[in-house]
Structure formats: structure tokens, C-alpha cells
Scaffold this motif. Structure first.
Motif, short mmCIF file in Angstrom:
data_model
loop_
_atom_site.label_atom_id
_atom_site.label_comp_id
_atom_site.label_asym_id
_atom_site.label_seq_id
_atom_site.Cartn_x
_atom_site.Cartn_y
_atom_site.Cartn_z
N ARG A 1 0.83 -1.21 0.00
CA ARG A 1 0.00 0.00 0.00
C ARG A 1 0.87 1.26 0.00
N VAL A 2 1.85 1.26 0.85
CA VAL A 2 2.74 2.42 0.93
C VAL A 2 3.54 2.55 -0.37
N ALA A 3 4.03 1.41 -0.85
CA ALA A 3 4.89 1.42 -2.04
C ALA A 3 4.15 1.94 -3.26
N ILE A 4 2.94 1.47 -3.47
CA ILE A 4 2.23 1.88 -4.69
C ILE A 4 1.80 3.34 -4.61
N VAL A 5 1.43 3.80 -3.42
CA VAL A 5 1.06 5.21 -3.28
C VAL A 5 2.28 6.10 -3.56
N LEU B 1 -1.92 6.55 -14.44
CA LEU B 1 -3.33 6.19 -14.17
C LEU B 1 -3.43 4.80 -13.53
N VAL B 2 -2.72 3.85 -14.09
CA VAL B 2 -2.79 2.48 -13.56
C VAL B 2 -2.29 2.44 -12.12
N SER B 3 -1.19 3.15 -11.88
CA SER B 3 -0.66 3.12 -10.51
C SER B 3 -1.63 3.81 -9.55
N PHE B 4 -2.33 4.82 -10.06
CA PHE B 4 -3.33 5.49 -9.22
C PHE B 4 -4.45 4.52 -8.87
N VAL B 5 -4.95 3.82 -9.85
CA VAL B 5 -6.01 2.84 -9.60
C VAL B 5 -5.51 1.76 -8.63
N MET B 6 -4.28 1.34 -8.82
CA MET B 6 -3.73 0.29 -7.96
C MET B 6 -3.64 0.72 -6.49
N CYS B 7 -3.56 2.04 -6.27
CA CYS B 7 -3.52 2.53 -4.88
C CYS B 7 -4.77 2.10 -4.11
N PHE B 8 -5.87 1.90 -4.82
CA PHE B 8 -7.14 1.61 -4.16
C PHE B 8 -7.49 0.12 -4.19
N LEU B 9 -6.63 -0.68 -4.79
CA LEU B 9 -6.92 -2.10 -4.92
C LEU B 9 -5.94 -2.92 -4.07
N PRO B 10 -6.45 -3.88 -3.33
CA PRO B 10 -5.55 -4.70 -2.49
C PRO B 10 -4.89 -5.81 -3.31
N LEU B 11 -4.05 -5.41 -4.23
CA LEU B 11 -3.47 -6.40 -5.14
C LEU B 11 -2.39 -7.24 -4.47
N ALA C 1 -19.81 -11.97 -1.34
CA ALA C 1 -19.81 -10.85 -2.28
C ALA C 1 -19.45 -9.59 -1.51
N ALA C 2 -18.58 -8.80 -2.09
CA ALA C 2 -18.09 -7.63 -1.36
C ALA C 2 -18.86 -6.37 -1.76
N ARG C 3 -18.81 -5.38 -0.87
CA ARG C 3 -19.34 -4.07 -1.23
C ARG C 3 -18.37 -3.43 -2.23
N TRP C 4 -18.86 -2.54 -3.01
CA TRP C 4 -17.95 -1.91 -3.94
C TRP C 4 -18.30 -0.45 -4.14
N PRO C 5 -17.30 0.38 -4.43
CA PRO C 5 -17.51 1.83 -4.56
C PRO C 5 -18.11 2.16 -5.92
N ALA C 6 -19.37 1.85 -6.09
CA ALA C 6 -20.00 1.95 -7.40
C ALA C 6 -19.92 3.36 -7.98
N VAL C 7 -20.20 4.35 -7.15
CA VAL C 7 -20.23 5.72 -7.67
C VAL C 7 -18.84 6.15 -8.13
N ALA C 8 -17.86 5.92 -7.27
CA ALA C 8 -16.49 6.34 -7.62
C ALA C 8 -16.00 5.63 -8.88
N VAL C 9 -16.24 4.34 -8.94
CA VAL C 9 -15.78 3.58 -10.11
C VAL C 9 -16.50 4.05 -11.37
N THR C 10 -17.80 4.30 -11.26
CA THR C 10 -18.56 4.75 -12.43
C THR C 10 -18.08 6.12 -12.90
N VAL C 11 -17.91 7.02 -11.96
CA VAL C 11 -17.44 8.37 -12.32
C VAL C 11 -16.07 8.28 -13.00
N TRP C 12 -15.20 7.48 -12.41
CA TRP C 12 -13.85 7.30 -12.97
C TRP C 12 -13.92 6.79 -14.41
#
Lengths: 398, 442
Positions: free
Chosen positions: B86-90, B116-126, B283-294
Motif C-alpha cells: 500500500r505504501v509502495a504503490i502510493v 493512471l494504472v498506478s493510481f487505480v492500484m492505490c485503491f486495490l488490495p493487489l 460478495a463484497a461491497r464496492w464503490p459503485a459511484v467512484a468507479v462509475t465516475v472514474w
């Protein structure tokens, strides 16, 4: 597993297709734009012959300068005039070579095969007549090895111009500088100054002749072969395209030096000139051949663009490459623009300095004519021939 | 739809994406360092071009620059290893983006893509699986992740291809095969394929193939029945672009990241690892609004040039951040005409006197950078005691081999022009007529 193999194949394909190596077995380009043939011909029929002509002229200059140095009072004036004529002849050739500084004459850290020999021959705008006078006053110049310890502004054709053409017994240094502040210059006397200048000219002319021979020897000793073999193993040029880029880079002398320094500054177009015009910043301050030098630069450029000099057999040049790629109109207009620039500069009345005083607008028109050529070089010519601008550096694109 | 996006999928593909991305970024950063490009692009230039809104970004001193690039390489490796992910990707995202903002003449589409990809990866627990973090903290390890995370990364990659295809849907590319004809004709010395590269039909074939590839490849990669064929095409296509053009890491990035379109368990099947029990995962909750806007933003933003008049390849309004990859050949000669408002005295300035060759070359085809350079010239003249000056630009630019034309109005004082989102009236209309078309011989 199959997918992994595919990744490996893909990366291998990508890594293997190194665009910098065509392996020595590549066939010559087949599009009517055989870049290797063009650079090979330019090297063999335009650039090397120019250096050979310069070597001959430099030898004649050396002989004339030595005759001047050993002349008695009776023929001193005639021998000096002969040395001046030999200098003019050598400079006329060198100014053509200025736009062709590929290989040994090019800067060591910027050109393939560069040995900075061009700067040894002529270092303008890095000139310093005061340094020449300091060396003359010090009297240490009889040993040619001494020049190896000096910057190029103390020798070469620029220093020769000063010592062969300067009139009177004054020096170019400020009162607070040597050799004025230590009395060394005043102690020499007019006759000794004239003798030392002649001696200095003889030594420096010998050095120029050796440098000229060194350039020719380096060309014959492998650089021409390397240029002709561009894109094959053993050549210093990884591709023919890289070799063409190198020749193209040398042509930018016309943009940065001819246009911006030889014309824009004296004509008051550059802001470094405070008054309306700056004739004292013109190139040739003692022989007054600034105008001829500019014309020679443009003739050299023309020869490289066309592939031959007027009256010689037609050979491949940049114009042929442009025509082969469907830009024949560009090739024709480019050559016409160069001819127009030559005509404009040759049409100036008197010396450049005199033209600046009598009709500066005409000098500005010469600048505009040269700029018209360099604008095309930097735009459509670069695009059509997919050339690389000099010192643009390697970088990624997308 | 929502249920499918929230449904858990094998996290292996996402872990592979993280590992491959990190390794690639580490290699790319080291390549940049070893090529001497830090000095060339950030140490030697005396002036830098700013992005609107990011004028505050400054180029750090040389030691700090090298430290920054060194840190980026280490951070990228940490991302690959999943170590303090998390720290590394941010930090990687921030550092990489900062570097890209330091000089607009260094803009590249694939750098924007990485940001952009690294920004998205900041929010994903990869780092949920196949990571040192998961090994250190078994409690956070998860064999599955919600499907929307995979689809978000797929969207990011697909956006590049889709908009790159749209950028090619224009006459120069499809009807005149330009600029490929110019570029390919210069590569006839390549082994094996070289002798064919000056053939007109080859340029047309490659132009259309490139367009169709960009337009369809995502679909073929997603469809299981065509996936292998599609990926072989990916390898061939990007292998060719690497061989033909100085396109840097871009082919490697696409070759390495396009497996994101494969089934979520492709790495596990490749490595013959046991599949996770997907049904057991909630099934997990997901940030539908943020992902849609993005997603809506990134689908539409590259199309903004349609809102402005003129040819984007000429006026460049909407050119950046819109995946117009390798679609124009532009070269130009710019001269700045400076005039003192007090004395009327006029001068000409060659940009090569204050810019590096590469910067001057990039600036020559981009009106906003020409205006920015004009402001630099005005500032420089003021600083040197010339007082208030007007700066006009004479910019002769050749687009796709056309005869040079004036890119900006030579009568406009560009030192007074500020960047806005509105169309710039001082940019001249593009040249009429086709690009350099008639190639002799074939």
C-alpha cells in the motif's frame, strides 16, 4: 504453460528486433532512397574531396607563410600579400567544409569518429587576438608542441587571419592585461613585432596544414569506409539512417552559426547586439571576408543537398531522397532557396561590415534568405526523410 | 450486472498484474537511469515546460533527482514483491506522476497510462495473494477479490486501445497511410522485413491493421475462443512496433499487461496451482459511484477534441491524455520575434539558444508550448533589462509531410496569452489538402 511460452516468445521477439543493428547482412534500401548510397557518395565525392582541397590549400598556405617569415625587407610586402592570398584561398574551402563536419573534424564528444580537428583548424566564434599577442610577446611559439598546451583560440585559421592581416604595431589586449601591463609589448618594437607575427604565422600555418592532413588521413584511414559501410558490422554507424542523421546534423552549422552568429548578431537581429548594428561582431574582422564565408557556407550546404558541386557529374544527395519520397517540389524549392541566399549575400556591396553601414536592410534580407532555408530543413525535410535533429538525444516516443 | 461485479474471482490474475507491473516499472526506471536520460531530460535543460495547474512542480537538484529515480525503482520492486504494497504503490504513483509533471515536453501516452494504472492500484488490495505482505500477515491474505477490481484494470487497458483506434479513424491514417509511409520508408534497412517497408501497400496494410487491431483486440482477448490467437497478435503487433519505432517501454507494457483480459485464474493454471474455493467467499461491497465516475470520465475525456474546432493533429487541442498514439509526424521551425514596447526595437530569438534540441523539437508542434516558450522569452528579456516586450512566434510546421505552414498567428503577442480550456483563436487553421502522398517508385 502455453500462455507463458507466448509471453516469452513475445518478449524475445521484441528484444531480438533491436532496431539499432542490421547485422551486416541487410540488403541496401530498395526504395529509391538508398541512404547508405547517399552517405557513401556524399563522403566520397563531396566531403572528403572538400577536405582534400583544403589540405592542398593549407599546404600552400604553410609554404606562403614560411616564405613570408623568411622574406627580406625588399620582398616582405609581396610575401605577406602572397600569404594573405593563400589564407583567403584556404579559408574559402574551409568555410564549405564547416557544414560538413562529420567524423574526424567533428567534436569528439558529439560526433561519430569525432576528433575535434575542425576546432583545431578554425575555432570561430571562439577567437581571441589578445591571446595571440600574448603568445607573440612571450615568444614561446617556435616549438609546435607548445600549441598543445593552448586553447584553439590562440592558433588555427582565426589566429592566422589576425597575424597576417592586422595592421600596425598595436596589440589587441587591454592596458591592464599582459603584454601591456608588464611592458613586454612596448619592449619589442615595431620591427620585432612584425617579425614575430610572421614567425607565428609560419608556425601556426604548419600546424593547420598538419591538422588538414590528419583529417584527410583519418578519412582515408577508415572513416570513409565506415561511412560507406553504414549499417553493417564493422561500421561505426549502426544504421545508414544514423549516418545520414550525422551528415544532417553537420548541416545545422548554417542555422546556428551562419544565420544566428554570422548574420543575426552583426545585423542587430539578435538582442546581444546593443546598437542598431554590430559590425565588430562580424566573423572576419581583419581579412574582411565575412560575406565570402557566408556564401561558402551556403555553397557547402548546396553541395551536400545536391550531392555534387556545380559542373560536376550528378550524384545522389538529399534532394534525390526527397524526390524519391514524393517531395520533389521540396527538393527543387530548397535548392532554389539556397541559390537565392547565395545570390543575396554575394549581392551585398563591399564587405559585410560596409554593407552593414550602408544598407543594413540588405544584410537582414540575407538573414531572411538563409532562415528560409533552415526553416525548411527543420520542418518538412525532417519529416519526409524521418531525420533526427542533432543532439535531440535518444528518447522514447509514442 | 452489479452482482457480477461484486462477485469474488480468483485473485491470481490481479496478483500477476501487480507483479508484472512492478517488475516492468523497475526495469523501465533502471533503463531510464542507465540511459543517461535523467541528465538529458532534467539536469541539462535550463527551462522546463509546465502543465496548466501544475506550475508549482519544480525539478529538484541533481542528487535529489537521482535519489527520486532510485526510489522509484525500489518502490516498483516492492510493488512486484507485494512488500508494504500500500505504501509502495502510493509513493510510486506520487513519485512517478511528479516526474511526469516536471516537463511537458516529456509527455508520453504510456507514461500517462502508468500514472493512471498506478493510481487505480492505490485503491486495490493487489497484495492479497502471492505477496510478501500476505506471507507476513496471513490475516490479510485472500485468495479471491471482487470482480470489479479486475474489470477496472481491464477498463484501463481497454481505454488505451479503444481511443487509439478512434485516433486512427481519420483521413491521413486511413486514406493516405500517413505518417506510417514516412516512418516505414525510413526503416528499409531493417533485416528481413526492411525491403518491403517502402511498399505503398505495406503502409496501407499496416495502417489499416493497426486501426483494426486497436479497435478489436480487447474483444478478441476477452473471448475465450479467440484468446490465444489474439495474444499471439498482441505479441506480433507490439514486437513490430518495438522493432520499427523508438517507442520505449510501451510495447513491453502492453504485452505484459494484456493478460489481464484472460480468465482470472490464468496464472494459477499456468503454474498448476490449486484453485481457491470461490463459492465460499462473500460478495463484497464496492464503490459503485467512484468507479462509475472514474470510468465515465476516462471514456469521455479523450474525446474532448470533438468539442473544439479544427484538426486535433494540427492544433493539438485535446491531444494529450487522449491516447492519440503515434498518429502524426510533426516537425517545425520556430523563431520568436521580440519587440520592445518602449523603443520599438525588434529582435529574433532561436529557441535553441535557451532550450535543448529535444525540447525545441517537441515545442515546435505544440501551440500551448510555443506560447509558454514565448512567455519564457519575455521573462528572460525583462530580467535582462530590456523592459516590457511583445513576443510573437513564427512557427513553420510540417504535418505528416505536408509543406510547412504557420501554426500560430504571427501577429499575436503570445507573451500575453494564457492557457484556457477554450479554443485558442491564435492557432491558425491546419493546412488544406492531403499529406505527402505520392511516393515515387512503387
Amino acid at each position: 504453460m502455453r500462455a507463458l511460452r507466448l509471453v516469452a516468445i513475445g518478449l524475445g521477439l521484441a528484444m531480438g528486433c533491436d532496431d539499432g543493428d542490421d547485422g551486416g547482412s541487410a540488403p541496401p534500401a530498395d526504395d529509391g532512397v538508398d541512404r547508405r548510397a547517399i552517405v557513401a557518395s556524399l563522403g566520397e565525392h563531396v566531403i572528403l574531396p572538400t577536405y582534400e582541397r583544403f589540405a592542398q590549400a593549407a599546404t600552400a598556405l604553410r609554404d606562403a607563410a614560411q616564405a613570408h617569415a623568411t622574406a627580406g625587407p625588399a620582398d616582405a610586402a609581396a610575401k605577406r600579400a602572397a600569404a594573405q592570398a593563400a589564407w583567403r584561398a584556404a579559408m574559402a574551402v574551409w568555410q564549405e567544409a564547416e557544414v560538413m563536419k562529420v567524423g574526424p573534424a567533428g567534436m569528439a564528444d558529439m560526433t561519430v569518429g569525432g576528433q575535434s580537428l575542425g576546432d583545431e583548424v578554425y575555432s570561430w566564434p571562439n577567437v581571441n587576438p589578445c591571446r595571440v599577442d600574448q603568445e607573440i610577446a612571450a615568444g614561446r611559439f617556435s616549438d609546435p608542441a607548445h600549441f598543445e598546451t593552448l586553447f584553439p583560440n590562440a592558433y588555427g585559421l582565426d589566429a592566422l587571419e589576425y597575424v597576417l592581416f592586422v595592421e600596425g604595431a598595436d596589440n589587441a589586449c587591454a592596458p591592464q592585461q599582459a603584454p601591456n601591463n608588464n611592458g613586454a609589448w612596448a619592449a619589442l618594437g615595431a620591427d620585432e613585432i612584425a617579425k614575430r607575427r610572421a614567425d607565428y604565422a609560419a608556425v601556426v600555418a604548419g600546424q593547420v596544414a598538419r591538422d588538414a592532413e590528419a583529417i584527410v588521413a583519418a578519412w582515408r584511414g577508415g572513416f570513409l569506409a565506415s561511412l560507406q559501410a553504414a549499417g553493417t558490422s564493422g561500421s561505426a554507424f549502426p544504421t545508414a539512417r544514423a549516418a545520414l542523421d550525422e551528415v544532417f546534423a553537420a548541416m545545422f552549422y548554417v542555422d546556428l552559426t551562419t544565420k544566428d552568429l554570422k548574420l543575426a548578431v552583426p545585423a542587430g537581429i539578435a538582442e546581444t547586439c546593443g546598437p542598431e548594428t554590430c559590425p565588430d561582431d562580424a566573423e572576419s574582422q581583419f581579412a574582411h571576408v565575412s560575406k565570402e564565408n557566408i556564401a561558402a557556407n551556403m555553397r557547402g550546404l548546396r553541395a551536400v543537398i545536391v550531392g555534387n558541386r556545380p559542373g560536376e557529374a550528378a550524384r545522389p544527395g538529399f534532394d534525390d531522397a526527397l524526390s524519391a519520397l514524393g517531395a520533389g517540389a521540396l527538393a527543387t524549392s530548397l535548392v532554389a532557396d539556397i541559390d537565392a541566399a547565395i545570390a543575396a549575400v554575394e549581392g551585398l556591396e563591399g564587405t559585410l561590415q560596409q554593407a552593414l553601414a550602408s544598407d543594413p536592410a540588405k544584410v537582414r534580407a540575407v538573414h531572411a534568405a538563409v532562415k528560409k532555408v533552415t526553416d525548411v530543413m527543420k520542418s518538412q525535410m525532417v519529416s519526409v526523410l524521418a531525420l533526427t535533429l542533432p543532439r535531440e538525444g535518444a528518447a522514447d516516443n509514442d | 450486472m452489479t452482482e457480477r461485479l461484486r462477485a469474488p474471482v480468483d485473485a491470481a490474475a490481479l496478483a500477476a498484474f501487480r507483479i508484472l507491473f512492478g517488475l516492468l516499472m523497475c526495469a523501465g526506471t533502471l533503463r531510464f537511469l542507465l540511459s543517461g536520460w535523467v541528465a538529458e531530460q532534467y539536469v541539462r535543460p535550463a527551462h522546463f515546460f509546465k502543465y496548466p495547474g501544475f506550475e508549482w512542480v519544480v525539478v529538484p537538484p541533481e542528487p535529489a533527482l537521482y535519489a527520486l529515480f532510485g526510489a522509484l525503482a525500489v518502490l516498483a520492486l516492492m510493488v512486484a514483491l507485494g512488500l508494504f504494497y500500500r505504501v509502495a504503490i502510493v509513493l510510486f504513483c506520487l513519485g512517478f506522476s511528479y516526474v511526469q509533471l516536471m516537463d511537458a515536453t516529456n509527455y508520453l501516452n504510456h507514461y500517462y497510462f502508468i500514472a493512471l494504472v498506478s493510481f487505480v492500484m492505490c485503491f486495490l488490495p493487489l497484495h492479497a495473494t502471492w505477496s510478501l505482505d500476505a506471507r507476513r500477515r496471513p490475516g490479510m491474505a485472500r485468495p479471491t477479490l471482487p470482480a470489479w477490481m479486475l474489470w477496472l484494470l481491464r477498463f484501463q487497458v481497454a481505454t488505451v486501445y479503444f481511443h487509439a483506434a478512434l485516433a486512427k479513424a481519420q483521413p491521413d491514417w486511413l486514406l493516405h497511410a500517413q505518417p506510417l509511409r514516412l516512418w516505414l520508408a525510413a526503416r528499409t534497412d531493417l533485416p528481413v522485413i526492411g525491403p518491403w517497408l517502402d511498399e505503398t501497400w505495406v503502409a496501407y496494410a499496416m495502417s489499416w491493421a493497426g486501426f483494426l487491431y486497436d479497435l478489436t483486440i480487447v474483444g478478441f482477448l476477452l473471448w475465450r475462443r479467440t484468446r490465444v490467437f489474439a495474444y499471439v497478435t498482441v505479441l506480433v503487433f507490439h514486437g513490430l512496433t518495438h522493432a520499427l519505432f523508438d517507442i520505449g517501454m510501451f510495447p513491453f507494457i502492453m504485452v505484459t499487461l494484456t493478460p489481464v483480459f484472460f480468465a482470472p485464474d490464468w496464472p494459477r493454471r499456468l503454474l498448476r496451482r490449486p484453485a481457491p474455493v470461490i463459492a465460499a467467499a462473500p460478495a463484497a461491497r464496492w464503490p459503485a459511484v467512484a468507479v462509475t465516475v472514474w470510468c465515465v470520465f476516462h471514456a469521455l475525456f479523450p474525446l474532448r477534441h470533438f468539442a473544439w474546432p479544427g484538426d486535433v493533429l494540427w492544433n493539438e487541442e485535446g491531444m494529450r491524455w487522449s491516447w492519440k498514439v503515434m498518429v502524426r509526424e510533426k516537425s517545425g521551425s520556430v523563431t520568436f520575434h521580440v519587440r520592445s514596447r518602449e523603443t520599438g526595437r525588434a529582435w529574433q530569438v532561436n529557441p535553441l539558444r535557451f532550450l535543448q534540441w529535444r525540447q525545441a523539437s517537441e515545442m515546435a508542434g505544440q501551440p500551448d508550448l510555443i506560447a509558454q516558450a514565448a512567455r519564457m522569452v519575455a521573462g528572460d528579456f525583462r530580467a535582462r533589462g530590456f523592459g516590457d516586450v511583445e513576443v510573437r512566434a513564427e512557427a513553420w510546421v510540417s504535418l505528416n509531410g505536408r509543406a510547412p505552414a504557420l501554426l500560430v498567428d504571427p501577429d499575436v503577442d503570445l507573451s500575453r496569452v494564457e492557457w484556457t480550456w477554450a479554443p485558442a483563436a491564435w492557432i491558425r487553421p491546419g493546412p488544406e489538402g492531403p499529406p505527402l502522398a505520392a511516393m515515387a517508385g512503387r
